[in-house]
Design a protein around this motif. Sequence first.
Motif, PDB file in Angstrom:
ATOM      1  N   GLY A   1       0.790  -1.228   0.000  1.00 50.06           N
ATOM      2  CA  GLY A   1       0.000   0.000   0.000  1.00 50.06           C
ATOM      3  C   GLY A   1       0.819   1.272   0.000  1.00 50.06           C
ATOM      4  O   GLY A   1       0.248   2.368  -0.068  1.00 50.06           O
ATOM      5  N   CYS A   2       2.141   1.178   0.077  1.00 55.28           N
ATOM      6  CA  CYS A   2       2.995   2.372   0.099  1.00 55.28           C
ATOM      7  C   CYS A   2       3.416   2.707  -1.338  1.00 55.28           C
ATOM      8  O   CYS A   2       4.019   1.885  -2.032  1.00 55.28           O
ATOM      9  CB  CYS A   2       4.221   2.150   0.967  1.00 55.28           C
ATOM     10  SG  CYS A   2       5.268   3.621   1.111  1.00 55.28           S
ATOM     11  N   ALA A   3       3.102   3.920  -1.767  1.00 59.17           N
ATOM     12  CA  ALA A   3       3.398   4.333  -3.152  1.00 59.17           C
ATOM     13  C   ALA A   3       4.640   5.207  -3.236  1.00 59.17           C
ATOM     14  O   ALA A   3       4.873   5.862  -4.258  1.00 59.17           O
ATOM     15  CB  ALA A   3       2.195   5.069  -3.728  1.00 59.17           C
ATOM     16  N   THR A   4       5.440   5.249  -2.183  1.00 59.52           N
ATOM     17  CA  THR A   4       6.629   6.102  -2.175  1.00 59.52           C
ATOM     18  C   THR A   4       7.680   5.568  -3.143  1.00 59.52           C
ATOM     19  O   THR A   4       8.015   4.386  -3.117  1.00 59.52           O
ATOM     20  CB  THR A   4       7.231   6.166  -0.759  1.00 59.52           C
ATOM     21  OG1 THR A   4       6.213   6.595   0.154  1.00 59.52           O
ATOM     22  CG2 THR A   4       8.388   7.138  -0.696  1.00 59.52           C
ATOM     23  N   THR A   5       8.178   6.432  -3.980  1.00 55.76           N
ATOM     24  CA  THR A   5       9.247   6.082  -4.916  1.00 55.76           C
ATOM     25  C   THR A   5      10.455   6.988  -4.662  1.00 55.76           C
ATOM     26  O   THR A   5      10.344   8.064  -4.068  1.00 55.76           O
ATOM     27  CB  THR A   5       8.782   6.253  -6.371  1.00 55.76           C
ATOM     28  OG1 THR A   5       8.322   7.589  -6.563  1.00 55.76           O
ATOM     29  CG2 THR A   5       7.662   5.269  -6.705  1.00 55.76           C
TER      30      THR A   5
END
Length: 218
Positions: free
Chosen positions: A9-13
């Motif tokens: 669920g983490c969309a950090t790039t």
Amino acid sequence: MPTNCAAAGCATTYNKHINISFHRFPLDPKRRKEWVRLVRRKNFVPGKHTFLCSKHFEASCFDLTGQTRRLKMDAVPTIFDFCTQIKSMKLKSRNLLKKNNSCAPTGPSNLKSSISSQQVLLEHSYAFRNPMEAKKRIIKLEKEIASLRRKMKTCLQKERRATRRWIKAACLVKNLETNNVLPKGTSEHILPAALNSLPLEDFKILEQDQQGKTLSVL
């Protein structure tokens, strides 16, 4: 170079202009296993290029004494938004279901499913579409209950009258036998076995009880 976060669920790039650091899974088997457990991803096996971003660690987990932000040796990820993950999975499932339904060809299989849906609705007819329909059904059921109660009351009254007749008849036969008007053993042929075994005194008591119940009802 890390590209994205492995947390569900983490969309950090990765972006060098954003103050977010990425950290590899530890090589130590025990710590690595603990990280995997906390991530809570099914059948998840991290590789050499698997990272977690700094969003999932508390501030106390970092060593800021050097020029770069490093994790302490005992640091573990504890900050996850599993509710967002579950909502995202449900949304994907719904979208996939809608897509499959819209793409499903019309044919015998669809007809069968429509018929089965109608059967379910018929079998579960207690589920009403609106409150007025439910109210009408309740009124109808109350009338049916009242009618059944009246019938039950009538049946009980008939039963009591029949019982009184049997007791009176049995008392009369027993009296006639006692006074030698009828031959001995007549009651065995006329009366049922349940009444025949009772003595005359019990019949008189039963008759008085029945008369008392009749008067109380009146």
